[in-house]
Design an enzyme around this catalytic site. Structure first.
Site, PDB file in Angstrom:
ATOM      1  N   GLU A 122       0.853  -1.194   0.000  1.00  0.00           N
ATOM      2  CA  GLU A 122       0.000   0.000   0.000  1.00  0.00           C
ATOM      3  C   GLU A 122       0.886   1.240   0.000  1.00  0.00           C
ATOM      4  O   GLU A 122       1.922   1.281   0.671  1.00  0.00           O
ATOM      5  CB  GLU A 122      -0.916  -0.011   1.228  1.00  0.00           C
ATOM      6  CG  GLU A 122      -1.943   1.106   1.251  1.00  0.00           C
ATOM      7  CD  GLU A 122      -2.961   0.921   2.377  1.00  0.00           C
ATOM      8  OE1 GLU A 122      -3.624  -0.134   2.394  1.00  0.00           O
ATOM      9  OE2 GLU A 122      -3.070   1.814   3.234  1.00  0.00           O
ATOM     10  N   ASP A 168       0.271   5.381   0.482  1.00  0.00           N
ATOM     11  CA  ASP A 168      -0.800   6.258   0.977  1.00  0.00           C
ATOM     12  C   ASP A 168      -0.498   7.745   0.974  1.00  0.00           C
ATOM     13  O   ASP A 168       0.565   8.164   1.440  1.00  0.00           O
ATOM     14  CB  ASP A 168      -1.103   5.947   2.456  1.00  0.00           C
ATOM     15  CG  ASP A 168      -1.656   4.569   2.691  1.00  0.00           C
ATOM     16  OD1 ASP A 168      -2.389   4.073   1.836  1.00  0.00           O
ATOM     17  OD2 ASP A 168      -1.353   3.996   3.747  1.00  0.00           O
ATOM     18  N   GLU A 206      -2.713  10.455   3.077  1.00  0.00           N
ATOM     19  CA  GLU A 206      -3.823  10.556   4.021  1.00  0.00           C
ATOM     20  C   GLU A 206      -3.834  11.938   4.657  1.00  0.00           C
ATOM     21  O   GLU A 206      -2.850  12.343   5.285  1.00  0.00           O
ATOM     22  CB  GLU A 206      -3.714   9.498   5.128  1.00  0.00           C
ATOM     23  CG  GLU A 206      -3.894   8.073   4.641  1.00  0.00           C
ATOM     24  CD  GLU A 206      -3.732   7.064   5.758  1.00  0.00           C
ATOM     25  OE1 GLU A 206      -4.531   6.105   5.812  1.00  0.00           O
ATOM     26  OE2 GLU A 206      -2.797   7.218   6.571  1.00  0.00           O
ATOM     27  N   GLN A 233      -0.256  12.941   5.871  1.00  0.00           N
ATOM     28  CA  GLN A 233       0.575  11.793   6.227  1.00  0.00           C
ATOM     29  C   GLN A 233       0.752  10.899   5.009  1.00  0.00           C
ATOM     30  O   GLN A 233      -0.193  10.632   4.274  1.00  0.00           O
ATOM     31  CB  GLN A 233      -0.078  10.993   7.351  1.00  0.00           C
ATOM     32  CG  GLN A 233       0.661   9.688   7.690  1.00  0.00           C
ATOM     33  CD  GLN A 233       0.092   9.012   8.926  1.00  0.00           C
ATOM     34  OE1 GLN A 233       0.342   9.441  10.034  1.00  0.00           O
ATOM     35  NE2 GLN A 233      -0.670   7.947   8.731  1.00  0.00           N
TER      36      GLN A 233
END
Length: 231
Positions: free
Chosen positions: A49, A51, A53, A66
């Site tokens: 994953e 990300d 965020e 983040q």
């Protein structure tokens, strides 16, 4: 998003490498506990994953962006920054470059994070086909002040906006991503194997002025820095 449900969407295809772009405007006003995300995910038991965020906050307080990288189900590679603009007031472009050499997170073409492929040092690197996902969800257990500041549901429904979705990627629906590593794909060429001089300068500026947390520097959490550090 309201108290009963979040929201999200995903690409129909999975990809084994590429350059993935999205324009986003995140919830405004009091968005504590609300997470707006744009990410790649393999949806496997030991997931890969990558990300973006946004961690919401009380009105007037800075919103944290983040980034994180999971490999074979192992994450805890967070970096956090406070952006140099208000991400709730207008659309901005967020990009992920994923190729055999590096993963680069961009905000308006400025690199804010680099995760290099260091498999030669025994460090795992995302290699599973991943779907592209946008989502809005309740993270009040941890997102704001470590979960101390909860979501104010009187402001629901919370709304995030996505547009300008653009994919330059290599579709891959099985575990064999070898064709997606080909140097015939423009994002896999030498030009994209490292940051150029101006990108390095911009990246260093972000780290110096806007970074608020880097797992590589967290000595309490990692007395011995993870082997991929520094990035």
């Amino acid at each position: 998003m309201d108290k009963s449900s979040g929201a999200g969407f995903g690409s129909k295809l999975n990809y084994g490498s590429g350059f993935f772009n999205m324009k986003m405007k995140i919830p405004d006003k009091d968005s504590a506990g609300v997470i707006t995300a744009f990410y790649l995910n393999s949806a496997t038991s030991r997931r890969d994953e990558v990300d973006f965020e946004f961690l919401g906050n009380r009105e007037g307080k800075p919103i944290t962006l983040q980034t994180n990288v999971f490999v074979n189900g192992q994450g805890y590679r967070e970096q956090r920054i406070h952006l140099w603009f208000d991400p709730t007031s207008s659309f901005h472009t967020y990009k992920i470059l994923w190729n055999p050499y590096q993963i680069v997170f961009f905000v308006d073409d400025i690199p804010i994070r680099v995760f290099m492929n260091k498999t030669e040092m025994g460090v795992d690197y995302p290699s599973q086909p991943m779907q592209i996902i946008g989502s809005l969800w309740d993270g009040e257990d941890w997102a704001t002040d470590g979960g101390k500041t909860k979501t104010n549901w009187t402001h629901a429904p919370f709304k995030a906006y996505f547009q300008g979705f653009d994919v330059q990627g290599c579709p891959s629906d099985n575990s064999n991503t070898e064709p997606c590593l080909s140097s015939n794909l423009w994002w896999n060429t030498a030009e994209y194997s490292i940051l150029n001089t101006s990108q390095i300068e911009a990246y260093e500026n972000v780290k110096h002025k806007y970074m608020t947390y880097d797992y590589c520097s967290d000595q309490q959490r990692y007395p011995k820095p993870p082997p991929e550090c520094p990035q």
